[in-house]
Scaffold this motif. Structure first.
Motif, PDB file in Angstrom:
ATOM      1  N   ASN A  82       0.824  -1.211   0.000  1.00  0.00           N
ATOM      2  CA  ASN A  82       0.000   0.000   0.000  1.00  0.00           C
ATOM      3  C   ASN A  82       0.861   1.266   0.000  1.00  0.00           C
ATOM      4  OD1 ASN A  82      -2.527  -1.310   0.038  1.00  0.00           O
ATOM      5  ND2 ASN A  82      -2.411  -1.589   2.245  1.00  0.00           N
ATOM      6  N   GLY A  83       2.011   1.210  -0.661  1.00  0.00           N
ATOM      7  CA  GLY A  83       2.874   2.374  -0.776  1.00  0.00           C
ATOM      8  C   GLY A  83       3.801   2.605   0.404  1.00  0.00           C
ATOM      9  N   LEU A  84       3.697   1.772   1.440  1.00  0.00           N
ATOM     10  CA  LEU A  84       4.511   1.944   2.644  1.00  0.00           C
ATOM     11  C   LEU A  84       5.369   0.711   2.891  1.00  0.00           C
ATOM     12  CD1 LEU A  84       1.759   3.454   4.987  1.00  0.00           C
ATOM     13  CD2 LEU A  84       3.654   4.695   3.910  1.00  0.00           C
ATOM     14  N   PRO A  85       6.516   0.873   3.581  1.00  0.00           N
ATOM     15  CA  PRO A  85       7.346  -0.292   3.897  1.00  0.00           C
ATOM     16  C   PRO A  85       6.531  -1.363   4.634  1.00  0.00           C
ATOM     17  CG  PRO A  85       8.550   1.719   4.369  1.00  0.00           C
ATOM     18  CD  PRO A  85       7.145   2.137   4.030  1.00  0.00           C
ATOM     19  N   LEU A  86       6.652  -2.591   4.162  1.00  0.00           N
ATOM     20  CA  LEU A  86       5.946  -3.702   4.796  1.00  0.00           C
ATOM     21  C   LEU A  86       6.659  -4.073   6.091  1.00  0.00           C
ATOM     22  CD1 LEU A  86       3.975  -6.061   4.991  1.00  0.00           C
ATOM     23  CD2 LEU A  86       5.324  -7.275   3.270  1.00  0.00           C
TER      24      LEU A  86
END
Length: 348
Positions: A227-231
């Motif tokens: 979702n566009g953020l670091p997992l």
């Protein structure tokens, strides 16, 4: 809910693939799954979109190896479903694998993914975004600050001139390609085999030449964004270093590279933040950034792999985080009174 996985072929899957582990996690959460391949879509005269879905004979798998064995067994069955019976379609096919031998199959995910999205299915990554990312030209749309100096051409003369300007040499590879195939390091325009390398790589179309970064000799970092953020899960980032085998310039795991634990630093987080707006704009739900030093080598938006390696390395169930994110999207669509299009849901 029912999750469908579109893959290049059933025969090409393995127990170690990220797709297999995503399927296993989905089943562990009580969801139904099925597999599709590029030839399994049917658009009928009444405009209904059907899929010939491969169904597994069981749902209580504990190991990826057992799921994979059943996936390839004669006990699997094919059911024809209206696409509306699928809640989420995960596009996990790599167009470059089909571009030579089955060119008709290369863009099926994006084409039929659009049709599925128009009929209410959540399709990830977003098919319109994937259509723009069919080759490495997509990489050039990201800020120049995170990209190595790059030339794209089919002219040997242009490539020689570019190499001459790069004191540390270049990496030469096909514009349409993946998995480390036909990747070469060239030290100078006078290399004796440069013409043979050029001929081999240019058979696949345009070439991409990138300035060589010495840090690449230690491998690259595969860093997952969700979702566009670091997992992240349980305090760990989904990131590892892919160290090349001795005598190799490629760090791909299937090319002999090995996965090594790392600590994510501020530089990696800054790169992720720099590319986030574009990834969100294009509806990229799950991607893998390949980082060397302070630059990106590639952004894998089709079949980012390695979550299984990460789960074993850190003893953290990263595939489960992906499935939980899918559950939230399905609940969001179900409970939202307004209109949410597929791209908005991709990174919601």
């Amino acid at each position: 809910m029912r999750i469908a996985f579109l893959v290049n072929s059933i025969e090409g899957e393995t127990a170690n693939y990220t797709t297999t582990h995503l399927a296993l996690s989905a089943l562990s959460r009580g969801h139904d799954i099925c597999y599709l391949t590029p030839g399994d879509f049917v658009l009928r005269p009444d405009d209904s979109l059907m899929v010939r879905a491969l169904m597994l004979p069981a749902s209580n798998y504990k190991k990826a190896e057992t799921l994979y064995k059943d996936l390839r067994s004669k006990q699997t069955s094919v059911e024809t479903l209206d696409v509306s019976e699928i809640d989420i379609l995960l596009l996990r096919n790599d167009p470059s694998e089909d571009s030579v031998d089955r060119p008709w199959a290369a863009h099926v995910g994006a084409v039929f993914g659009r049709l599925a999205a128009a009929r209410g299915v959540i399709v990830l990554n977003d098919p319109d975004g994937l259509a723009r990312a069919q080759n490495k030209l997509y990489f050039q749309d990201f800020p120049a600050s995170v990209r190595p100096e790059t030339l794209i051409s089919k002219s040997l003369e242009e490539i020689r001139d570019f190499i001459e300007q790069q004191k540390k040499g270049v990496i030469l590879k096909p514009l349409q390609g993946s998995g480390g195939k036909n990747v070469f390091k060239i030290a100078s325009p006078d290399d004796s085999n440069i013409k043979q390398i050029f001929e081999a790589v240019s058979e696949e179309g345009y070439l991409i030449a990138q300035s060589f970064m010495p840090a690449a000799s230690e491998g690259d970092v595969r860093f997952f964004l969700l979702n566009g953020l670091p997992l992240q899960r349980d305090g760990r980032f989904a990131a590892f270093r892919r160290a090349p085998a001795k005598g190799e310039i490629r760090s791909n795991i299937h090319a002999g590279g090995s996965a090594v634990p790392i600590e994510v630093n501020d530089t990696m987080l800054s790169i992720a933040e720099t590319v986030r707006p574009k990834l969100i704009q294009d509806g990229m739900f799950l991607v893998g950034l390949d980082i060397v030093g302070d630059k990106l080598l590639e952004i894998n938006v089709f079949t980012p792999g390695g979550l299984n390696n990460l789960s074993q390395m850190y003893e953290v169930d990263f595939p489960l985080s992906v499935i939980e994110a899918l559950e939230r999207k399905a609940e969001t669509r179900k409970g939202y009174r307004g209109t949410l299009n597929n791209r908005e849901l991709a990174t919601f």
